[in-house]
Design a protein around this motif. Structure first.
Motif, short mmCIF file in Angstrom:
data_model
loop_
_atom_site.label_atom_id
_atom_site.label_comp_id
_atom_site.label_asym_id
_atom_site.label_seq_id
_atom_site.Cartn_x
_atom_site.Cartn_y
_atom_site.Cartn_z
N ASP A 156 -9.84 -8.55 4.32
CA ASP A 156 -10.15 -7.22 4.83
C ASP A 156 -9.51 -6.99 6.20
OD1 ASP A 156 -11.60 -5.62 3.08
OD2 ASP A 156 -13.42 -6.78 3.39
N SER A 157 -9.03 -8.04 6.83
CA SER A 157 -8.56 -7.93 8.21
C SER A 157 -7.20 -7.22 8.29
CB SER A 157 -8.43 -9.33 8.82
OG SER A 157 -7.74 -9.25 10.06
N PRO A 158 -7.14 -6.04 8.88
CA PRO A 158 -5.84 -5.36 9.03
C PRO A 158 -4.87 -6.16 9.89
CG PRO A 158 -7.68 -3.85 9.41
CD PRO A 158 -8.26 -5.22 9.37
N HIS A 159 -5.38 -6.79 10.95
CA HIS A 159 -4.49 -7.50 11.87
C HIS A 159 -3.87 -8.73 11.20
CE1 HIS A 159 -5.58 -4.99 15.25
NE2 HIS A 159 -6.85 -5.14 14.93
N MET A 160 -4.63 -9.40 10.34
CA MET A 160 -4.07 -10.55 9.63
C MET A 160 -2.98 -10.10 8.67
SD MET A 160 -5.99 -13.40 7.30
CE MET A 160 -5.05 -14.79 6.62
N ARG A 161 -3.18 -8.95 8.04
CA ARG A 161 -2.16 -8.45 7.11
C ARG A 161 -0.88 -8.11 7.84
NH1 ARG A 161 -5.64 -4.14 3.93
NH2 ARG A 161 -3.72 -3.69 2.79
N VAL A 162 -0.99 -7.51 9.03
CA VAL A 162 0.19 -7.21 9.83
C VAL A 162 0.92 -8.51 10.20
CG1 VAL A 162 1.00 -6.34 12.07
CG2 VAL A 162 -0.66 -5.02 10.74
N SER A 163 0.16 -9.52 10.62
CA SER A 163 0.77 -10.80 11.00
C SER A 163 1.52 -11.43 9.85
CB SER A 163 -0.31 -11.76 11.51
OG SER A 163 -0.91 -11.27 12.69
N LEU A 164 0.93 -11.40 8.65
CA LEU A 164 1.60 -11.99 7.49
C LEU A 164 2.81 -11.18 7.07
CD1 LEU A 164 -1.49 -13.13 5.39
CD2 LEU A 164 0.15 -14.58 6.59
N LEU A 165 2.75 -9.87 7.20
CA LEU A 165 3.91 -9.04 6.87
C LEU A 165 5.09 -9.39 7.77
CD1 LEU A 165 2.44 -5.47 6.30
CD2 LEU A 165 3.22 -7.08 4.58
N GLU A 166 4.83 -9.67 9.02
CA GLU A 166 5.92 -9.93 9.98
C GLU A 166 6.66 -11.23 9.67
OE1 GLU A 166 5.15 -7.90 14.17
OE2 GLU A 166 3.61 -9.39 13.72
N THR A 167 6.08 -12.08 8.83
CA THR A 167 6.81 -13.30 8.42
C THR A 167 7.95 -12.96 7.47
OG1 THR A 167 5.42 -13.73 6.46
CG2 THR A 167 4.67 -14.63 8.59
N GLY A 168 7.91 -11.77 6.87
CA GLY A 168 8.94 -11.38 5.92
C GLY A 168 8.69 -11.86 4.50
N ARG A 169 7.52 -12.44 4.23
CA ARG A 169 7.26 -13.04 2.91
C ARG A 169 6.27 -12.23 2.06
NH1 ARG A 169 4.43 -17.59 3.40
NH2 ARG A 169 5.18 -18.38 1.39
N PHE A 170 5.60 -11.26 2.67
CA PHE A 170 4.51 -10.59 1.96
C PHE A 170 4.71 -9.08 1.90
CE2 PHE A 170 2.77 -14.53 3.61
CZ PHE A 170 2.02 -15.02 2.55
N LEU A 171 3.97 -8.48 0.95
CA LEU A 171 3.89 -7.03 0.82
C LEU A 171 2.41 -6.63 0.87
CD1 LEU A 171 6.25 -6.48 -2.25
CD2 LEU A 171 6.87 -6.37 0.17
N THR A 172 2.17 -5.39 1.24
CA THR A 172 0.80 -4.87 1.20
C THR A 172 0.84 -3.36 1.01
OG1 THR A 172 -1.39 -5.03 2.22
CG2 THR A 172 0.43 -4.41 3.65
N VAL A 173 -0.34 -2.76 0.91
CA VAL A 173 -0.48 -1.31 0.88
C VAL A 173 -1.33 -0.92 2.08
CG1 VAL A 173 -1.45 0.66 -0.37
CG2 VAL A 173 -0.23 -1.14 -1.62
N PHE A 174 -0.82 0.03 2.87
CA PHE A 174 -1.50 0.51 4.07
C PHE A 174 -1.74 2.01 3.97
CE2 PHE A 174 0.07 -2.68 7.53
CZ PHE A 174 -0.94 -3.55 7.15
N PRO A 175 -2.78 2.51 4.62
CA PRO A 175 -2.83 3.95 4.89
C PRO A 175 -1.72 4.28 5.89
CG PRO A 175 -4.97 2.89 5.30
CD PRO A 175 -3.96 1.80 5.15
N ALA A 176 -1.03 5.39 5.68
CA ALA A 176 0.09 5.73 6.56
C ALA A 176 -0.37 5.88 8.00
CB ALA A 176 0.75 7.01 6.07
N SER A 177 -1.59 6.39 8.21
CA SER A 177 -2.08 6.58 9.58
C SER A 177 -2.22 5.26 10.32
CB SER A 177 -3.43 7.31 9.57
OG SER A 177 -4.43 6.49 8.99
#
Length: 302
Positions: free
Chosen positions: A225-246
């Protein structure tokens, strides 16, 4: 009925015995017994059941306790309102929100208000919609800032629209998909996903989108559920996710993220504030409501 007697009843039920309640209230057990007897005489019903394990409220006792909770909560709100009127830059507000809105829109709102009114105290509670609505009904929070999943079943609650959110597939700038111009959702079915639980709002959107493309919910490598963890994992270049645009406006300002050119069908949800219709809000809560309207105005126009 004396408020003191009602307070004694609540203390007895909380403590589980008259002796313990007497210690809590710094009084004697005969005084406790007298208050309970006066309440039972006034209403003409038994309010407490006494047994070996202690004391429990009867059905009539529980009804009176619910009333007492509301009465003392209103008194506390009245005291807070008086304190605020004496000093309109101080007070406390309890906000309930979902994880993403808390990390993005609500955080930006609190930052803005705390700069203008540094003596306001904020208490933020995060969770899923059902639990948050229960917290609002039970007066554990003053208002909710949440996404609307449709009409509110509880007629006592009011939803005020703030802005509409679209949902996007996001990758880190180093992800190979970030360089692609034409992508179908089905192309991403076997990729590494970092996603919230399936029962969340975003989970329902992802389920609908993938089923529309003939696939089941993607197998998430990481569920959080952690938005910040998802951002951190995305920055590795290995993951995808779905975000609200806002969320990208508020949450990922310094992050190297890329919205992928993938359309999510019907992936739009209104965001807004939920309050109780017949419950007066304190001046400090009204400040938060007005601040949320102001912050959301440019987003509503988009």
């Amino acid at each position: 009925m004396k408020l003191q007697d009602l307070h004694v009843l609540m203390a007895v039920v909380q403590a589980g015995s008259m002796g313990k309640a007497a210690l809590m209230l710094n009084t004697t057990q005969p005084n406790i017994s007298r208050s309970i007897a006066e309440l039972e005489h006034e209403f003409g019903v038994r309010l407490l059941d006494r047994h070996r394990r202690g004391i429990e409220p009867t059905e009539c006792g529980r009804a009176l306790l619910d009333c007492g909770t509301a009465v003392f909560d209103e008194l506390r709100q009245g005291v807070k309102s008086i304190e605020f009127l004496a000093d309109p830059t101080a007070g406390e507000v309890r906000i309930g929100s979902t994880a993403f809105l808390a990390a993005s829109f609500v955080s930006a709102l609190i930052d803005r208000l705390s700069r203008r009114h540094p003596r306001i105290r904020f208490q933020l509670v995060t969770g899923y919609q059902e639990a948050l609505h229960r917290d609002l009904s039970e007066r554990k929070v003053d208002l909710l800032i949440v996404r609307s999943g449709g009409s509110i079943a509880d007629e006592r609650l009011r939803f005020e629209f703030l802005f509409e959110d679209s949902y996007v597939v996001v990758a880190g700038a180093k992800n190979p998909w970030a360089r692609r111009r034409n992508i179908r959702l089905s192309d991403l079915a076997e990729e590494r996903w970092v996603l919230p639980p399936r029962e969340s709002v975003i989970g329902s959107i992802i389920t609908q989108a993938f089923r529309g493309s003939g696939f089941e919910y993607p197998r998430a490598t990481v569920v959080t559920d952690s938005p910040h963890m998802r951002v951190s994992l995305l920055e590795t270049g290995r993951f995808l996710t779905v975000f609200p645009a806002s969320a990208l406006t508020f949450l990922a300002k310094g992050a190297a993220l890329k919205i992928l050119p993938v359309e999510l069908p019907a992936a739009r949800r209104p965001n807004g504030m939920v309050t109780v219709k017949d419950r007066a809000v304190s001046p400090v809560v009204q400040l938060v409501i007005d601040g949320a309207r102001e912050l959301a105005k440019p987003m509503a126009k988009r």
